[in-house]
Design an enzyme around this catalytic site. Structure first.
Site, PDB file in Angstrom:
ATOM      1  N   ASP A   1       0.856  -1.186   0.000  1.00 41.08           N
ATOM      2  CA  ASP A   1       0.000   0.000   0.000  1.00 41.08           C
ATOM      3  C   ASP A   1       0.893   1.238   0.000  1.00 41.08           C
ATOM      4  OD1 ASP A   1      -2.146   1.693   0.139  1.00 41.08           O
ATOM      5  OD2 ASP A   1      -2.768   1.121   2.158  1.00 41.08           O
TER       6      ASP A   1
ATOM      7  N   ASP B   1      -3.047   2.560  -5.982  1.00 38.98           N
ATOM      8  CA  ASP B   1      -1.938   2.602  -5.021  1.00 38.98           C
ATOM      9  C   ASP B   1      -1.818   1.376  -4.130  1.00 38.98           C
ATOM     10  OD1 ASP B   1      -4.216   3.052  -3.565  1.00 38.98           O
ATOM     11  OD2 ASP B   1      -3.457   4.774  -2.454  1.00 38.98           O
ATOM     12  N   GLU B   2      -2.435   0.280  -4.486  1.00 41.78           N
ATOM     13  CA  GLU B   2      -2.286  -0.921  -3.664  1.00 41.78           C
ATOM     14  C   GLU B   2      -2.418  -2.184  -4.494  1.00 41.78           C
ATOM     15  OE1 GLU B   2      -5.449  -1.767  -0.799  1.00 41.78           O
ATOM     16  OE2 GLU B   2      -6.647  -0.187  -1.712  1.00 41.78           O
TER      17      GLU B   2
END
Length: 362
Positions: free
Chosen positions: A14, A112-113
């Site tokens: 993350d 973003d993860e």
């Protein structure tokens, strides 16, 4: 944790405060400052929301999804920046290409993860921890950004673990440590248990994951139906989902929230022209045709409607998007002022590259 859980090691990567971190990387003078990425606060009168913010901004109580007007009241001296999604997607693509190579199976779940199944080659937590450190080091070295990683027996525990020690964290939860790790946490740490569910659980005397894990599941079923079973499983660290690539894109859409409500037909037409342009650009980049056009309409009192039209054949025609949207919009003209308008296309078909080359040639 239940013995039925599959014995595998899963990582959840993350990125830390991704949008604001990218902005600070591009503009070093922003480092250490409270940075808020979202819409224009308009000196406290803005109508959008916070997309994300730096950890310095969070110290003032600002958080994602907060109304931008409230964020401005909490910290009017913060640096407020517009969302630069093109930049964030470019950075994200490069980072995901980097961390993908460390996985036997890889699943990006947002900009973003991502989850990584490290496979049979790494079957102990010492090696998985070294791999997680390697990922963190490589992301920082090559992209100048930090990320937090959770290492655990499955996806739900890995995701909770990655958020446990942010920013720049690394949290490892071995199978025998699952209860000690999960049970003291607030139930809000379980993804999906939000502001509507938490008060109900509190009424039932449930505030920690441990209390949720040990309550009679029939009481949860009586209150939440099938969702009660899922909550009980997750609280006990049970998650059978495998790491797998995301499904093919099913729709492409965009929308615009106005600073001031609009009602003028010319302004509405211009908005749909601009939205059609954005959707068409995305279709072209991703090489899709579409068959269905959908509009989204939100009035000033937050009444929200969608309408859709399916064409006879798939097409890439930008004018077809605009024409269908304007036709669908006729139902709402003159019935109030509009806070938001949106356009989406679906029933997508991938364009065959060979056929495209032939079309371009002739």
């Amino acid at each position: 944790m239940n013995d039925q859980s599959r014995n595998r090691i899963t990582l959840h990567v993350d990125m830390d405060s991704f949008y604001s971190s990218v902005e600070a990387r591009e503009k070093p003078e922003l480092k250490g400052l409270p940075v808020v990425v979202g819409s224009d606060p308009r000196k406290g009168k803005g109508r959008g929301v916070v997309s994300t913010c730096s950890y310095e901004a969070r110290e003032f109580g600002i958080h994602s999804a907060m109304p931008i007007s409230k964020a401005y009241k909490l910290c009017s001296d913060a640096v407020y920046l517009p969302v630069n999604m093109k930049l964030y997607k470019e950075v994200s693509a490069n980072i995901m290409d980097l961390i993908r190579i460390f996985a036997d199976r890889f699943q990006q779940v947002s900009v973003d993860e991502a989850y990584l199944d490290v496979g049979k080659g790494i079957d102990d937590y010492e090696s998985a921890t070294l791999l997680a450190r390697k990922i963190k080091d490589e992301v920082l070295r090559k992209h100048g950004l930090t990320c937090s990683v959770g290492v655990a027996p499955n996806k739900i525990i890995a995701k909770i673990a990655s958020d446990f020690n942010k920013p720049d964290g690394l949290t490892v939860v071995r199978p025998e440590e699952v209860e000690d790790f999960l049970f003291p946490l607030s139930v809000s740490k379980i993804p999906g248990i939000g502001k509507k569910t938490r008060p109900i659980l509190k009424e039932m005397g449930i505030e920690t994951v441990g209390q949720l894990a040990t309550i009679d599941v029939q009481l949860l079923i009586a209150r939440f139906g099938k969702s009660g079973v899922l909550m009980h499983q997750l609280a006990n660290g049970i998650d059978f989902r495998e790491v797998r690539e995301r499904e093919e894109v099913k729709s492409i859409s965009t929308e615009d929230t106005f600073h001031e409500d609009i009602f003028d037909p010319v302004a509405i037409q211009n908005t749909f022209l601009a939205l059609s342009e954005k959707v068409h650009d995305s279709l072209t980049r991703k090489r899709f045709r579409f068959r269905t056009v959908t509009i989204k309409v939100r009035f000033e009192d937050f009444r929200t409607y969608t309408r859709a039209k399916t064409l006879h054949a798939a097409t890439t025609d930008k004018e077809a998007i605009t024409k269908a949207a304007l036709n669908l919009m006729e139902e709402f003209i003159g019935k109030g002022r509009f806070r938001l308008l949106g356009i989406g296309v679906s029933k997508l078909e991938k364009i065959d590259e060979k056929q495209t080359l032939l079309d371009d040639f002739f």
